[in-house]
Design a protein around this motif. Structure first.
Motif, PDB file in Angstrom:
ATOM      1  N   THR A  15       0.850  -1.179   0.000  1.00 31.54           N
ATOM      2  CA  THR A  15       0.000   0.000   0.000  1.00 31.54           C
ATOM      3  C   THR A  15       0.889   1.234   0.000  1.00 31.54           C
ATOM      4  O   THR A  15       1.819   1.322   0.799  1.00 31.54           O
ATOM      5  N   ALA A  17       0.956   5.544   0.050  1.00 28.70           N
ATOM      6  CA  ALA A  17       0.123   6.680   0.462  1.00 28.70           C
ATOM      7  C   ALA A  17      -0.067   7.735  -0.619  1.00 28.70           C
ATOM      8  O   ALA A  17      -1.064   8.432  -0.627  1.00 28.70           O
ATOM      9  N   SER A  18       0.892   7.883  -1.534  1.00 34.09           N
ATOM     10  CA  SER A  18       0.784   8.918  -2.566  1.00 34.09           C
ATOM     11  C   SER A  18       1.575   8.492  -3.804  1.00 34.09           C
ATOM     12  O   SER A  18       2.083   7.387  -3.858  1.00 34.09           O
ATOM     13  N   ALA A  23       7.252   8.026  -2.144  1.00 37.96           N
ATOM     14  CA  ALA A  23       6.362   6.863  -2.144  1.00 37.96           C
ATOM     15  C   ALA A  23       6.832   5.820  -3.157  1.00 37.96           C
ATOM     16  O   ALA A  23       6.819   4.622  -2.872  1.00 37.96           O
ATOM     17  N   CYS A  44       7.372  -1.556   6.421  1.00 41.63           N
ATOM     18  CA  CYS A  44       6.845  -0.224   6.128  1.00 41.63           C
ATOM     19  C   CYS A  44       7.984   0.783   6.049  1.00 41.63           C
ATOM     20  O   CYS A  44       9.049   0.574   6.620  1.00 41.63           O
ATOM     21  N   ARG A  52       4.159   9.502   9.498  1.00 39.37           N
ATOM     22  CA  ARG A  52       3.221   9.037   8.467  1.00 39.37           C
ATOM     23  C   ARG A  52       3.809   7.851   7.703  1.00 39.37           C
ATOM     24  O   ARG A  52       4.941   7.881   7.254  1.00 39.37           O
ATOM     25  N   VAL A  54       4.452   5.856   4.603  1.00 41.39           N
ATOM     26  CA  VAL A  54       4.513   6.193   3.185  1.00 41.39           C
ATOM     27  C   VAL A  54       4.151   4.979   2.334  1.00 41.39           C
ATOM     28  O   VAL A  54       3.446   5.089   1.340  1.00 41.39           O
ATOM     29  N   ASN A  66       0.381   1.365  10.888  1.00 40.23           N
ATOM     30  CA  ASN A  66      -0.052   2.665  11.406  1.00 40.23           C
ATOM     31  C   ASN A  66       0.071   2.750  12.926  1.00 40.23           C
ATOM     32  O   ASN A  66       0.251   3.831  13.471  1.00 40.23           O
TER      33      ASN A  66
END
Length: 140
Positions: A15, A17-18, A23, A44, A52, A54, A66
């Motif tokens: 996954t 984020a942007s 990213a 991660c 945050r 990424v 998270n």
């Protein structure tokens, strides 16, 4: 109101984020880790300042990137402050490893400490030397 479907993590999928450069680079790091450690529990890449996530990958809701990201970002900041204030004698922080009964958690700063990469793996699937070398290779 607690809506469980908003809290679900995508499992066994990277996954991001942007779509920015950070990213894209983070996704490449996780893809490399997965290629060399296919039994990875979680990985991660996190922005150290904001905490945050990424990019991330997890095999279970029990390994939620998270939830660990802010704790690890704070840990890195505290370690850096201790090194700067000479409270802890040593050179630059290269990595942190926590070995649990059946798991190995490894954290490595990237991009001059602006990001960090975290991975969790069962000790039956990789030893500390293998995990550190694979992490070093993909985050350098």
């Amino acid at each position: 109101m607690n809506l469980p479907f908003f809290n679900r993590l995508p499992l066994r999928k990277i996954t991001v984020a942007s779509d920015d450069e950070m990213a894209k680079r983070s996704k490449q790091v996780i893809e490399g880790l997965l290629q060399d450690l296919p039994d990875l529990l979680m990985a991660c890449v996190v922005n150290t300042q904001s905490g945050r996530v990424v990019a991330s990958y997890t095999v279970s809701n029990d390994y939620n990137p998270n939830q660990i990201s802010l704790r690890n970002a704070k840990l890195l900041r505290v370690m850096d402050e201790a090194l700067v204030s000479k409270a802890w004698v040593g050179g630059p922080l290269t990595d942190i490893t926590v070995i649990l009964e059946d798991q190995l958690h490894h954290l490595r700063p990237m991009n001059d400490g602006k990001w960090y990469c975290f991975l969790a793996v069962h000790t039956a699937d990789a030893n500390l030397g293998i995990a550190k070398e694979i992490m070093r290779r993909h985050t350098s």
